[in-house]
Design a protein around this motif. Structure first.
Motif, short mmCIF file in Angstrom:
data_model
loop_
_atom_site.label_atom_id
_atom_site.label_comp_id
_atom_site.label_asym_id
_atom_site.label_seq_id
_atom_site.Cartn_x
_atom_site.Cartn_y
_atom_site.Cartn_z
N ASP A 107 0.84 -1.16 0.17
CA ASP A 107 0.08 0.04 0.05
C ASP A 107 0.83 1.30 0.05
O ASP A 107 0.71 2.13 -0.69
N ALA A 108 1.80 1.12 0.67
CA ALA A 108 2.83 2.33 1.01
C ALA A 108 3.79 2.67 -0.12
O ALA A 108 4.17 3.69 -0.39
N ASN A 109 4.05 1.38 -0.70
CA ASN A 109 5.25 1.39 -1.84
C ASN A 109 4.46 1.50 -3.26
O ASN A 109 4.16 2.37 -3.98
N MET A 110 4.24 0.12 -3.71
CA MET A 110 3.80 -0.26 -5.11
C MET A 110 2.62 0.29 -5.45
O MET A 110 2.38 1.02 -6.54
N ARG A 111 1.46 0.15 -4.52
CA ARG A 111 0.23 0.63 -4.84
C ARG A 111 0.07 2.21 -4.83
O ARG A 111 -0.55 3.02 -5.92
N PHE A 127 8.37 4.84 -13.23
CA PHE A 127 8.18 3.51 -12.31
C PHE A 127 9.65 2.80 -12.25
O PHE A 127 10.06 2.59 -11.42
N LEU A 128 10.13 2.37 -13.27
CA LEU A 128 11.29 1.68 -13.63
C LEU A 128 12.53 2.42 -12.96
O LEU A 128 13.32 1.92 -12.27
N SER A 129 12.41 3.78 -13.54
CA SER A 129 13.66 4.56 -12.84
C SER A 129 13.58 4.76 -11.28
O SER A 129 14.59 4.67 -10.72
N GLU A 130 12.36 4.75 -11.00
CA GLU A 130 12.20 4.82 -9.41
C GLU A 130 12.50 3.67 -8.58
O GLU A 130 12.91 3.56 -7.40
N ILE A 131 12.44 2.65 -9.28
CA ILE A 131 12.82 1.24 -8.83
C ILE A 131 14.23 1.30 -8.73
O ILE A 131 14.91 0.80 -7.65
N VAL A 132 14.83 1.63 -9.76
CA VAL A 132 16.45 1.89 -9.56
C VAL A 132 16.95 2.81 -8.34
O VAL A 132 17.74 2.15 -7.70
N ARG A 174 15.26 3.27 -5.50
CA ARG A 174 14.76 2.72 -4.43
C ARG A 174 15.97 1.65 -4.18
O ARG A 174 16.09 1.25 -2.88
N SER A 175 16.41 0.79 -5.17
CA SER A 175 17.13 -0.41 -5.08
C SER A 175 18.47 0.20 -4.69
O SER A 175 19.41 -0.48 -3.80
N LEU A 176 18.89 1.49 -5.18
CA LEU A 176 20.47 1.95 -4.68
C LEU A 176 20.35 2.52 -3.24
O LEU A 176 21.17 2.56 -2.76
N GLU A 177 19.21 2.85 -2.93
CA GLU A 177 19.07 3.53 -1.73
C GLU A 177 18.89 2.59 -0.58
O GLU A 177 19.52 2.92 0.54
N ASN A 178 18.39 1.30 -0.71
CA ASN A 178 17.98 0.55 0.19
C ASN A 178 18.34 -0.87 -0.07
O ASN A 178 17.79 -1.51 -1.01
N ARG A 179 19.56 -1.65 0.56
CA ARG A 179 19.91 -2.83 0.25
C ARG A 179 18.97 -3.89 0.72
O ARG A 179 19.27 -5.13 0.39
N LEU A 180 17.89 -3.81 1.60
CA LEU A 180 16.94 -4.70 2.00
C LEU A 180 16.23 -5.22 0.78
O LEU A 180 15.61 -6.33 1.06
N GLY A 181 16.17 -4.59 -0.28
CA GLY A 181 15.60 -5.24 -1.43
C GLY A 181 13.89 -4.76 -1.48
O GLY A 181 13.49 -3.80 -0.47
N ALA A 184 19.78 -2.36 -17.46
CA ALA A 184 18.51 -3.06 -18.04
C ALA A 184 17.31 -2.49 -18.31
O ALA A 184 16.29 -2.79 -18.94
N VAL A 185 17.00 -1.35 -17.58
CA VAL A 185 15.86 -0.55 -17.73
C VAL A 185 15.68 0.02 -19.19
O VAL A 185 14.48 -0.09 -19.81
N ARG A 186 16.81 0.44 -19.65
CA ARG A 186 16.92 0.84 -21.12
C ARG A 186 16.51 -0.22 -22.08
O ARG A 186 15.52 0.13 -23.04
N GLN A 187 17.18 -1.26 -21.86
CA GLN A 187 16.63 -2.46 -22.55
C GLN A 187 15.08 -2.68 -22.55
O GLN A 187 14.45 -3.07 -23.59
N ALA A 188 14.67 -3.02 -21.38
CA ALA A 188 13.29 -3.18 -21.10
C ALA A 188 12.43 -2.13 -22.04
O ALA A 188 11.27 -2.40 -22.51
N LEU A 189 12.81 -0.89 -21.78
CA LEU A 189 11.87 0.06 -22.40
C LEU A 189 11.78 0.23 -23.78
O LEU A 189 11.03 0.39 -24.64
N SER A 190 13.20 -0.26 -24.41
CA SER A 190 13.31 -0.66 -25.87
C SER A 190 12.32 -1.48 -26.47
O SER A 190 12.00 -1.43 -27.75
N MET A 191 11.87 -2.54 -25.71
CA MET A 191 10.75 -3.39 -26.19
C MET A 191 9.53 -2.68 -26.55
O MET A 191 8.84 -3.14 -27.21
#
Length: 187
Positions: free
Chosen positions: A48-52, A71-76, A78-85, A166-173
């Motif tokens: 609720d607080a994150n994805m939704r 969405f994808l750039s924000e995931i990058v 968040r992933s770099l800020e917090n190593r908890l995954g 990886a994000v660039r490649q996914a977006l190229s799709m």
């Protein structure tokens, strides 16, 4: 939620939960039920607080292609800020293989993310920002896979260039946009 997120489901004892919540054993059971029920409630609160919240914000404020890219750039980030995954991804890896009920819950929550991507792809195909040649269902699944992969990859190999590549490649799709020609002034 923080205890489950930091240590995982199996490594979080009921005593850890009592300490984190500040309640005794009986009060925790009366308020939340068992550890598994509390875990699923924590997972929903996390989502609720994150994805939704992110999905709702992006769908309301951005055009479809940009919503996906953001969405994808924000995931990058968040992933770099917090190593908890991501608690959802962590749950998919740790708990779901051993607990069919949790596996169903995790699959349903991943389905919410896939549905967001599918809605954006269909809307983007309508507005011309996403190629009509891309299958929206398969594309949404690839984007879901990308998010899950980014979250796992960032835990062990948190390098911006790798994640952004990886994000660039996914977006190229999504293909080259097909813009509808503007009507000429003579018509």
């Amino acid at each position: 939620m923080q205890r489950f997120w930091a240590a995982g489901y199996a490594a979080t004892s009921v005593r850890d939960l009592w300490d984190a919540i500040g309640l005794g054993q009986a009060s925790v059971y009366n308020a939340f039920g068992d550890k598994r029920t509390l875990f699923t409630q924590c997972l929903d609160r996390y989502l609720d607080a994150n994805m939704r919240a992110r999905i709702a914000r992006l769908e309301k404020t951005l055009p479809p292609h940009q919503a996906i890219a953001t969405f994808l750039s924000e995931i990058v980030e968040r992933s770099l800020e917090n190593r908890l995954g991501c608690l959802l991804v962590n749950s998919a890896l740790e708990v779901a293989p051993h607990d069919p009920d949790i596996a169903d819950i995790v699959a349903a929550r991943m389905g919410e993310l896939e549905a967001f991507f599918r809605r954006c792809m269909i809307a983007g195909q309508r507005d011309g920002s996403i190629s009509p040649d891309v299958d929206a269902k398969d594309g949404a699944r690839l984007l879901l896979t990308t998010v899950m992969g980014l979250r796992v990859l960032a835990r062990g190999h948190p390098e911006r260039a790798v994640l952004e590549g990886a994000v660039r490649q996914a977006l190229s799709m999504l293909g080259k946009p097909h813009r509808k020609p503007k009507p000429s002034a003579r018509a």
